[in-house]
Design a protein around this motif. Structure first.
Motif, mmCIF file in Angstrom:
data_model
loop_
_atom_site.group_PDB
_atom_site.id
_atom_site.type_symbol
_atom_site.label_atom_id
_atom_site.label_comp_id
_atom_site.label_asym_id
_atom_site.label_seq_id
_atom_site.Cartn_x
_atom_site.Cartn_y
_atom_site.Cartn_z
ATOM 1 N N ASN A 154 0.888 -1.361 -0.046
ATOM 2 C CA ASN A 154 0.144 -0.043 -0.104
ATOM 3 C C ASN A 154 0.980 1.315 -0.077
ATOM 4 O OD1 ASN A 154 -2.363 -1.539 0.054
ATOM 5 N ND2 ASN A 154 -2.397 -1.505 2.304
ATOM 6 N N ASP A 155 1.852 1.409 0.913
ATOM 7 C CA ASP A 155 2.598 2.342 0.839
ATOM 8 C C ASP A 155 3.316 2.655 -0.223
ATOM 9 O OD1 ASP A 155 1.924 2.928 3.628
ATOM 10 O OD2 ASP A 155 3.803 2.408 4.452
ATOM 11 N N ARG A 156 4.212 1.267 -0.924
ATOM 12 C CA ARG A 156 4.740 1.430 -2.219
ATOM 13 C C ARG A 156 3.830 2.290 -3.330
ATOM 14 N NH1 ARG A 156 6.549 -2.972 -1.932
ATOM 15 N NH2 ARG A 156 5.185 -4.329 -3.511
ATOM 16 N N LEU A 157 2.687 1.686 -3.340
ATOM 17 C CA LEU A 157 1.848 2.355 -4.440
ATOM 18 C C LEU A 157 1.411 3.759 -3.911
ATOM 19 C CD1 LEU A 157 -0.557 2.053 -6.542
ATOM 20 C CD2 LEU A 157 -2.271 1.162 -4.934
ATOM 21 N N LEU A 158 1.311 4.146 -2.729
ATOM 22 C CA LEU A 158 1.044 5.743 -2.597
ATOM 23 C C LEU A 158 2.050 6.326 -2.936
ATOM 24 C CD1 LEU A 158 -0.784 7.705 -1.336
ATOM 25 C CD2 LEU A 158 0.032 7.256 0.883
ATOM 26 N N LEU A 159 3.358 5.802 -2.706
ATOM 27 C CA LEU A 159 4.716 6.830 -3.077
ATOM 28 C C LEU A 159 4.757 6.556 -4.548
ATOM 29 C CD1 LEU A 159 7.135 5.093 -0.434
ATOM 30 C CD2 LEU A 159 6.453 7.515 -0.808
ATOM 31 N N GLY A 160 4.372 5.567 -5.261
ATOM 32 C CA GLY A 160 4.375 5.719 -6.719
ATOM 33 C C GLY A 160 3.399 6.788 -7.472
ATOM 34 N N LEU A 161 2.100 6.850 -6.697
ATOM 35 C CA LEU A 161 1.190 7.851 -7.179
ATOM 36 C C LEU A 161 1.767 9.254 -6.828
ATOM 37 C CD1 LEU A 161 -2.120 6.232 -5.865
ATOM 38 C CD2 LEU A 161 -1.271 6.491 -8.241
ATOM 39 N N LYS A 162 2.368 9.496 -5.427
ATOM 40 C CA LYS A 162 2.813 10.797 -5.322
ATOM 41 C C LYS A 162 3.977 11.104 -6.152
ATOM 42 C CE LYS A 162 1.870 11.627 -0.378
ATOM 43 N NZ LYS A 162 2.011 12.197 0.725
ATOM 44 N N GLY A 163 4.939 10.269 -6.619
ATOM 45 C CA GLY A 163 6.118 10.574 -7.602
ATOM 46 C C GLY A 163 5.368 10.953 -8.862
ATOM 47 N N SER A 164 4.368 10.308 -9.352
ATOM 48 C CA SER A 164 3.670 10.489 -10.541
ATOM 49 C C SER A 164 3.226 11.969 -10.507
ATOM 50 C CB SER A 164 2.792 9.803 -11.030
ATOM 51 O OG SER A 164 3.358 8.230 -11.240
ATOM 52 N N LEU A 165 2.201 12.201 -9.492
ATOM 53 C CA LEU A 165 1.812 13.429 -9.325
ATOM 54 C C LEU A 165 2.726 14.581 -9.113
ATOM 55 C CD1 LEU A 165 -1.055 12.562 -7.001
ATOM 56 C CD2 LEU A 165 -1.268 13.281 -9.312
ATOM 57 N N ASN A 166 3.736 14.251 -8.435
ATOM 58 C CA ASN A 166 4.740 15.504 -8.369
ATOM 59 C C ASN A 166 5.441 15.730 -9.759
ATOM 60 O OD1 ASN A 166 4.578 15.562 -5.798
ATOM 61 N ND2 ASN A 166 6.220 13.892 -5.249
#
Length: 692
Positions: free
Chosen positions: A128-140
């Protein structure tokens, strides 16, 4: 404390990453720095005692274009398993591109390192955290692209309105309302205006540069900090002033574009200058320029014509029609070749088809008679306006002196201001503080030396102007344009510019049966003139006339080859091909006819004398001896009317020579002198101020 933090994480150190995107943010966004450094207290609250702060990437963008040594060191430490957590105020501080962001997340997952921001703790090993980090990286990354797009669109819209002024070029200043105005310094204004004035007079950027260098004048240049400095001009400086639309009063934006390429090691950026039709903005008459927009466009067309392969600027070669001759058979331009030992034999030939495509050669002919014929046609056209041209030339000469004088006066005023300023600084300092006083005194002396140097140049320029040619002297030259045109001192480039001003092009052909060169001259006004010049046929030899050969044979006893060439040209004698005489052509003639060259020792041994030397030997005046030779009393030779007499010493030792000397000594005639009763005109002598 988060349940994601274990003993294995706390046993290792934590790293706090601090970054801002630009130096401007580092200097002015101090609150953002304080918030990022405050993350140290959050790490302490979470249980870490050993905390390392990495802030060496302050002022570096995280978009992936710049190398971030701090980020690279942090990733290396994490890869070695020495870090239990990496922290930042927001995770966007770590990276704004997917490559570096995914690299950091993957390394943290492998070695079990946590990521911490001001909101939560992320464990990359949890899906879950890895998915959230991936989404945040794409959003950034998307957020950064969106900000860039909005900024670029706003910048583009502002530029299209002509309201985006980044930096002001030299000669202009940027106002508060994003406009360009002329520099208030009159010295800067007049120096830049002089560049455009000289180009309109001389026609090429290189000639403008040479004029500035010859007159030792400087041009302004702007430093990166906005200061104006005066420097010796270069070709790039002159060309930039002549081609920048801002000096024509136009606003421009988007004249260049960048492209990136990867050579296997690093990414290289290349700048391409776009053609005018691809510029983002071009708004004429948006501000006051140093020249009108139409005049600026004419300068651009002239520069393009100067660099064109078809015509180009007037060069210094002797070929008068270089770039103007076109072959009637194939339509290509004729090329120029210089042959001979001194590269002074000119020849025009149509060889581009043979050189480029292997086609047969078209035509070729000697260039000297063709240039002379065209020169005569040009003189015939310009002769009626000779007097007017003389007046204009005199005015132009005076205007050029005034331009140089005005530029030197501006330089003097600037140097005097610097000297006064340095003097005030020296007077204001404490004389006991020698460390400061000595330096200020040195600066003052340097400024005064510059003032004296400019004053000396002004004096030299004024004295040089006193000896300049007058209108009457120019009129005398205009009355004899043929002599001026054919003189050795006449500039070839100047004659070419005159020809190009009058003639559009010359179409050439050769008629083998008639043995003629056919030239069709297309004048600028639309008039056409056909010229037919005799051409030497194959096997035909053009010999120098026998009287000319005998004249050279006689003159070689007394004169060098250079003097003989000058005497032949002065008497209007030409070579067999109709060319003017040079030293090399005299040498060739002597060698062909086996005439010995002039040797002073042999001349003395054989006893050859000039008229004045022979008169001194006999003891009579040159006029008396010349008349005796003309009467046949004493032998002597006079090969050419406008040339020296050739007399042998043995002919002066005869009885006739003795009788001539005795007759001259018995003569009672004396030179005419004024009588005592003759009145004078009362002119004053410049030496003793007495009437003579």
């Amino acid at each position: 404390m988060s349940d994601k933090i274990g003993a294995q994480h706390l046993s290792r150190k934590a790293m706090l990453y601090v970054r801002q995107s630009s130096p401007h943010q580092v200097l002015h966004n101090q609150e953002s720095q304080r918030l990022q450094y405050a993350m140290r207290q959050r790490l302490e609250q979470l249980g870490w005692n050993e905390i390392e702060v990495i802030d060496e990437d302050l002022g570096q963008s995280a978009a992936g274009n710049a190398r971030r040594s701090g980020f690279e060191r942090m990733v290396a430490e994490v890869s070695l398993g020495k870090v239990g957590a990496v922290a930042a105020r927001e995770v966007s501080r770590f990276a704004r591109n997917s490559r570096e962001w995914q690299q950091l997340v993957e390394v943290c997952r492998v070695v079990d390192t946590l990521l911490v921001d001001h909101e939560t703790v992320y464990a990359p090993r949890q899906s879950n955290d890895r998915l959230l980090l991936g989404l945040k990286g794409s959003l950034n990354e998307y957020e950064l692209d969106l900000l860039r797009q909005r900024s670029a669109e706003a910048r583009l819209a502002k530029a299209q309105r002509g309201e985006l002024v980044i930096t002001a070029p030299v000669g202009f200043v940027k106002t508060d309302d994003q406009r360009l105005e002329k520099d208030p310094d009159l010295r800067v204004q007049e120096a830049i205006g002089l560049v455009f004035t000289k180009f309109q007079q001389l026609g090429t950027a290189r000639q403008v540069l040479l004029w500035f260098l010859e007159e030792d004048l400087q041009l302004p240049a702007r430093h990166t900090d906005g200061r104006v400095a005066w420097k010796r001009p270069s070709y790039a400086t002159i060309h930039s002033l002549l081609t920048h639309p801002v000096y024509g009063g136009a606003y421009t934006y988007g004249k260049t574009e960048q492209s990136a390429s990867f050579d296997g090691l690093v990414t290289k950026k290349r700048v391409r200058r776009k053609p005018r039709q691809e510029w983002i903005a071009l708004i004429p008459d948006s501000h006051e320029g140093y020249i009108g927009w139409e005049a600026f466009q004419q300068i651009g067309r002239q520069l393009a014509a100067n660099s064109s392969r078809d015509l180009g600027a007037a060069k210094r070669g002797a070929a008068l029609l270089a770039g103007l001759l076109r072959c009637r058979r194939c339509g290509r331009k004729l090329t120029v070749r210089y042959t001979g030992r001194e590269h002074d034999v000119l020849r025009y030939s149509c060889v581009r088809g043979w050189m480029d495509q292997g086609e047969p050669r078209c035509i070729a002919f000697g260039g000297i008679p063709v240039d002379e014929a065209i020169g005569q046609q040009v003189l015939r056209v310009v002769a009626p306006a000779g007097r007017e041209a003389a007046v204009l030339a005199s005015l132009q000469q005076e205007r050029q002196r005034d331009e140089v004088h005005a530029a030197l006066e501006r330089d003097l005023a600037a140097a005097q201001y610097q000297a006064r300023r340095a003097g005030k600084q020296f007077d204001a300092c404490d004389p006991d503080n020698r460390l400061v006083a000595d330096e200020l005194e040195r600066r003052w002396n340097t400024a005064l030396t510059e003032v004296r140097a400019i004053e000396a140049r002004l004096a030299d320029q004024s004295s040089a102007g006193e000896g300049a040619a007058s209108v009457d002297e120019f009129a005398e030259l205009a009355a004899d344009l043929d002599a001026v045109w054919n003189s050795l001192g006449c500039d070839a480039a100047l004659k070419k510019r005159i020809v190009r001003t009058l003639i559009e092009e010359v179409v050439a052909d050769c008629e083998a049966e008639a043995g003629e060169i056919v030239l069709t001259v297309h004048w600028k006004g639309g008039v056409h003139t056909e010229l037919r010049l005799p051409r030497r046929r194959r096997g035909q030899m053009n010999h120098t006339s026998a009287p000319a050969v005998e004249a050279v044979r006689s003159l070689a006893r007394l004169c060098s080859d250079d003097v003989i060439a000058g005497v032949l040209n002065r008497n209007g004698i030409r070579t067999g091909r109709g060319n003017r005489w040079t030293r090399e052509r005299v040498v060739s003639l002597r060698n062909y006819h086996k005439i010995a060259c002039h040797d002073r020792q042999r001349c003395d041994e054989e006893g050859w004398l000039k008229l004045i030397e022979a008169a001194d030997l006999v003891g009579v005046s040159t006029a008396t001896l010349r008349l005796a030779i003309e009467r046949g009393e004493i032998p002597g030779e006079h090969p050419l009317p406008d040339g020296p007499w050739v007399i042998n010493r043995a002919d002066l030792e005869t009885e006739a020579a003795k009788r001539l000397r005795e007759r001259a000594q018995r003569s009672t005639r004396t030179p005419a002198k004024p009588g005592s009763s003759q009145k004078n005109l009362g002119f004053l002598s410049t030496s003793n101020n007495e009437a003579v």
